[in-house]
Structures are given as C-alpha cells and as structure tokens.
Design a protein around this motif. Structure first.
Motif, mmCIF file in Angstrom:
data_model
loop_
_atom_site.group_PDB
_atom_site.id
_atom_site.type_symbol
_atom_site.label_atom_id
_atom_site.label_comp_id
_atom_site.label_asym_id
_atom_site.label_seq_id
_atom_site.Cartn_x
_atom_site.Cartn_y
_atom_site.Cartn_z
ATOM 1 N N HIS A 120 -4.261 3.460 4.569
ATOM 2 C CA HIS A 120 -4.610 2.337 3.702
ATOM 3 C C HIS A 120 -3.439 2.045 2.768
ATOM 4 O O HIS A 120 -2.684 2.943 2.419
ATOM 5 C CB HIS A 120 -5.845 2.669 2.877
ATOM 6 C CG HIS A 120 -7.111 2.673 3.681
ATOM 7 N ND1 HIS A 120 -7.211 3.193 4.946
ATOM 8 C CD2 HIS A 120 -8.340 2.204 3.387
ATOM 9 C CE1 HIS A 120 -8.434 3.059 5.394
ATOM 10 N NE2 HIS A 120 -9.142 2.465 4.468
ATOM 11 N N ALA A 148 -9.262 -10.619 8.034
ATOM 12 C CA ALA A 148 -9.902 -9.561 8.829
ATOM 13 C C ALA A 148 -8.855 -8.592 9.382
ATOM 14 O O ALA A 148 -9.077 -7.378 9.420
ATOM 15 C CB ALA A 148 -10.718 -10.178 9.958
ATOM 16 N N GLY A 165 -7.992 -6.219 6.836
ATOM 17 C CA GLY A 165 -9.109 -5.398 6.390
ATOM 18 C C GLY A 165 -9.640 -5.771 5.026
ATOM 19 O O GLY A 165 -10.168 -4.930 4.305
ATOM 20 N N ASP A 217 -11.735 -9.070 2.624
ATOM 21 C CA ASP A 217 -12.685 -10.171 2.780
ATOM 22 C C ASP A 217 -12.014 -11.530 2.782
ATOM 23 O O ASP A 217 -12.407 -12.423 3.517
ATOM 24 C CB ASP A 217 -13.738 -10.141 1.662
ATOM 25 C CG ASP A 217 -14.625 -8.910 1.753
ATOM 26 O OD1 ASP A 217 -14.841 -8.416 2.880
ATOM 27 O OD2 ASP A 217 -15.084 -8.443 0.700
ATOM 28 N N LEU A 273 -5.882 -2.374 1.460
ATOM 29 C CA LEU A 273 -5.674 -2.961 2.776
ATOM 30 C C LEU A 273 -5.919 -1.897 3.840
ATOM 31 O O LEU A 273 -5.434 -0.778 3.727
ATOM 32 C CB LEU A 273 -4.250 -3.499 2.920
ATOM 33 C CG LEU A 273 -3.797 -4.560 1.919
ATOM 34 C CD1 LEU A 273 -2.363 -4.978 2.217
ATOM 35 C CD2 LEU A 273 -4.719 -5.756 1.950
ATOM 36 N N ALA A 274 -6.667 -2.279 4.852
ATOM 37 C CA ALA A 274 -6.924 -1.404 6.000
ATOM 38 C C ALA A 274 -6.640 -2.216 7.255
ATOM 39 O O ALA A 274 -7.563 -2.709 7.906
ATOM 40 C CB ALA A 274 -8.358 -0.898 5.967
ATOM 41 N N PRO A 275 -5.360 -2.388 7.616
ATOM 42 C CA PRO A 275 -5.011 -3.242 8.752
ATOM 43 C C PRO A 275 -5.596 -2.735 10.070
ATOM 44 O O PRO A 275 -5.757 -1.535 10.273
ATOM 45 C CB PRO A 275 -3.484 -3.183 8.791
ATOM 46 C CG PRO A 275 -3.064 -2.653 7.472
ATOM 47 C CD PRO A 275 -4.181 -1.831 6.965
ATOM 48 N N ILE A 276 -5.885 -3.688 10.951
ATOM 49 C CA ILE A 276 -6.375 -3.342 12.280
ATOM 50 C C ILE A 276 -5.248 -2.670 13.056
ATOM 51 O O ILE A 276 -4.071 -2.811 12.695
ATOM 52 C CB ILE A 276 -6.901 -4.602 13.018
ATOM 53 C CG1 ILE A 276 -5.769 -5.620 13.219
ATOM 54 C CG2 ILE A 276 -8.088 -5.200 12.282
ATOM 55 C CD1 ILE A 276 -6.143 -6.821 14.070
#
Length: 177
Positions: free
Chosen positions: A3, A38, A41, A43, A107-110
């Motif tokens: 993250h 999205a 990660g 909204d 941030l939680a990138p895909i």
C-alpha cells in the motif's frame, strides 16, 4: 501489493505506474475516471490530474524527458530510475497529487499497475534577490490622521449674489416691458 500512503494536503508529487493491460483496456481506462480510481484502489480521484498514455507516443523525448521537461521533476530523482523509465514500452499512468483533492488516502493498486516511482515536482530555481533601490523600500511618509475640512461660509455669499442678480434682471425686464 504494498500500500502507498497519500499524505493529507500532499502537493507536488508525481506517481508513475506501468500498466499491464491490453491496448483496448488501457484506452478505456484513459477516459474513465472510475476505472482509474478502481485501479488505484480508491473510491474517487480527479481525472483532470491523471494521464494514461502509451510511452511510444513520447517519441524521442521519452518518459524521463517528459517527467523532467514536462513536469519539472528534479533530474537527480529521474537519474536514479532512468533504467526503469527507459525500459517501459507499453502504457503508463501518471497520477499527480491534485488527483486526490488533499485527502489522506491509502492506495492499493491492482496487480496490473506496477509502481515505477514517486517523484517531486520542483519549482524554478530562481534565487531571491534583495531589492535595494529606494523605490523598492516601504513607504516612510507620515500618514494623515484626519481628513482635511472643507472651506466654510462660501456657500451663503454665493446664494445672496445669485438672488440679487435675478432680482436686477426681473426689474430690468419689467421696465422694458
């Protein structure tokens, strides 16, 4: 995927992500604010402060040159990641601090997003110079304490003169008629 913290009121940061997406998916993400949020990660983001493009579109400038010349990133920071930046040949996503609207986020990138680096936008290197000219000094005059008073008594005399002139004109008109 680790993250990434976005500090509250963060400013002047440029995050670069490599996209492991097909051309069609990357093109769709380029114009879709929701898909960009999205992918990171979160909204919501302001897509006016994100860019999704193909590195090949930069031609000879390259991604390092674009970050340096187009975004004012410090060349020393770019030099550290020059080999990573030069190796990119697909699509990238650049996210500026303003995209987060001053919010503190995690941030939680895909998995399709690979964080290449976070860089600091630098301002112009303009030295501050002391202004020594007399015109640049603060005003040192004595300010007025109270406004000046208007002249008194002149209005009454004027009215008497006008009234006498009108009376004389009426008498002359009556005598001639």
């Amino acid at each position: 995927m680790p993250h990434t913290e976005v500090a509250p009121q963060e400013a002047d940061k440029v995050r670069v992500y490599a996209l492991s997406l097909s051309d069609a998916e990357a093109r769709a993400m380029r114009d879709d604010e929701t898909a960009q949020a999205a992918a990171l990660g979160v909204d919501r983001i302001d897509a006016a402060y994100t860019e999704v493009f193909r590195v090949a579109d930069l031609d000879q400038l390259g991604l390092a040159g674009y970050l340096r010349d187009g975004n004012g990133v410090n060349p020393d920071q770019i030099e550290t990641d020059r080999s990573k930046l030069a190796a990119l040949d697909g699509w990238v996503m650049i996210v500026y601090s303003r995209a987060f609207a001053g919010q503190s986020l995690q941030l939680a990138p895909i998995p399709a997003l690979t964080h290449i680096g976070t860089y600091t936008e630098g301002g112009p290197d303009t030295p501050v110079q002391a202004m020594e000219a007399e015109a640049a000094q603060p005003y040192t005059g004595i300010p007025r304490v109270a406004p000046s008073e208007p002249a008194k008594g002149g209005g009454g005399k004027t009215m008497v003169i006008v009234a006498v002139a009108v009376l004389i004109l009426l008498i002359i008109w009556w005598l001639l008629a």
